[in-house]
Design an enzyme around this catalytic site. Structure first.
Site, PDB file in Angstrom:
ATOM      1  N   ILE A   1      -7.165   7.809  -0.462  1.00 32.85           N
ATOM      2  CA  ILE A   1      -7.002   6.366  -0.620  1.00 32.85           C
ATOM      3  C   ILE A   1      -7.796   5.743   0.517  1.00 32.85           C
ATOM      4  CG2 ILE A   1      -4.776   6.474   0.609  1.00 32.85           C
ATOM      5  CD1 ILE A   1      -3.958   3.927  -0.873  1.00 32.85           C
ATOM      6  N   SER A   2      -8.695   4.842   0.181  1.00 37.44           N
ATOM      7  CA  SER A   2      -9.657   4.336   1.154  1.00 37.44           C
ATOM      8  C   SER A   2      -8.992   3.563   2.290  1.00 37.44           C
ATOM      9  CB  SER A   2     -10.680   3.431   0.468  1.00 37.44           C
ATOM     10  OG  SER A   2     -11.505   4.157  -0.403  1.00 37.44           O
ATOM     11  N   GLN A   3      -9.670   3.549   3.407  1.00 32.56           N
ATOM     12  CA  GLN A   3      -9.272   2.735   4.554  1.00 32.56           C
ATOM     13  C   GLN A   3      -9.210   1.269   4.126  1.00 32.56           C
ATOM     14  OE1 GLN A   3     -12.234   2.891   7.600  1.00 32.56           O
ATOM     15  NE2 GLN A   3     -11.205   1.424   8.948  1.00 32.56           N
ATOM     16  N   PRO A   4      -8.153   0.536   4.480  1.00 31.38           N
ATOM     17  CA  PRO A   4      -8.056  -0.875   4.075  1.00 31.38           C
ATOM     18  C   PRO A   4      -9.276  -1.704   4.441  1.00 31.38           C
ATOM     19  CG  PRO A   4      -5.933  -0.128   4.843  1.00 31.38           C
ATOM     20  CD  PRO A   4      -6.892   1.000   5.100  1.00 31.38           C
TER      21      PRO A   4
ATOM     22  N   ARG B   1       0.822  -1.214   0.000  1.00 28.57           N
ATOM     23  CA  ARG B   1       0.000   0.000   0.000  1.00 28.57           C
ATOM     24  C   ARG B   1       0.855   1.263   0.000  1.00 28.57           C
ATOM     25  NH1 ARG B   1      -3.355   2.832   4.277  1.00 28.57           N
ATOM     26  NH2 ARG B   1      -5.243   3.604   3.233  1.00 28.57           N
TER      27      ARG B   1
END
Length: 214
Positions: free
Chosen positions: A60-63, A34
């Protein structure tokens, strides 16, 4: 590499504890660094379970959300997937590990160019990208087995639902406020869609048209 492995392992364990249990999804996420998709100012947070800012006031989205949405999409190895909102390219990279082909649309040309570079550096060769209005999808390549929308649609994504194969699945955040509901739409035999509400989420809005930059 060991630090990547250790931090990735801790993140994957956290995701599993939160309900992301699909082994293929977890393996895909663990295989992708990431940090390659994160702004250098936030590299120390690359493997934390949180959303992070990227250029053009996007994120960038939260995992956990990446895992939740990917699991809900139920991507199979021969599927063709449409992604709306390429962003950093991270979600696209995860999908590329699971699908036969991924088609990704981004309204910010600068974001798309950077994402294309990252995907190329990773050796990803089954992703096709387009600079355009995500709300319109990619009709020339339709129908798709799966569609994922990574920006909040203010209303039901009817135009995108038209681009699903019979029995296909679309996952999208829907809502006009800062908190939206993540919906999964599954095609039915009569041409209608069954809608399930999965979780409250926070996404940047899906905006019409392409972005004017510079």
């Amino acid at each position: 590499m060991k630090m990547h492995d250790d931090r990735a392992g801790r993140l994957i364990l956290s995701l599993r504890q939160q309900g992301v249990t699909d082994a293929r999804v977890l393996q895909a996420m663990e295989s992708i660094d990431r940090a390659l998709f994160v702004n250098e100012r936030f590299l120390d947070q690359a493997w934390e379970d949180q959303a992070l800012p990227i250029d053009c006031a996007q994120t960038i989205s939260q995992p956990y959300i990446v895992g939740l949405m990917t699991q809900a999409l139920d991507v199979q190895p021969r599927h063709r997937v449409l992604e709306i909102g390429t962003g950093s390219g991270y979600q696209c990279a995860v999908l590329s590990r699971l699908a036969r082909f991924v088609y990704s649309v981004e309204r910010y040309r600068s974001l798309l160019t950077e994402a294309e570079g990252r995907l190329k550096a990773l050796g990803v060769d089954n992703v096709f990208t387009r600079h355009g209005d995500g709300g319109l999808g990619w009709p020339e390549q339709a129908p798709f087995d799966r569609i994922m929308v990574t920006a909040a649609s203010p209303h039901e994504p009817t135009e995108l639902l038209k681009q699903l194969k019979p029995g296909g699945i679309l996952v999208a955040p829907v809502g006009r406020t800062s908190v939206q509901m993540l919906h999964r739409y599954t095609g039915q035999d009569d041409g209608s869609f069954r809608r399930e509400s999965l979780s409250e989420v926070r996404f940047v809005p899906l905006v019409e048209g392409v972005a004017k930059e510079g």
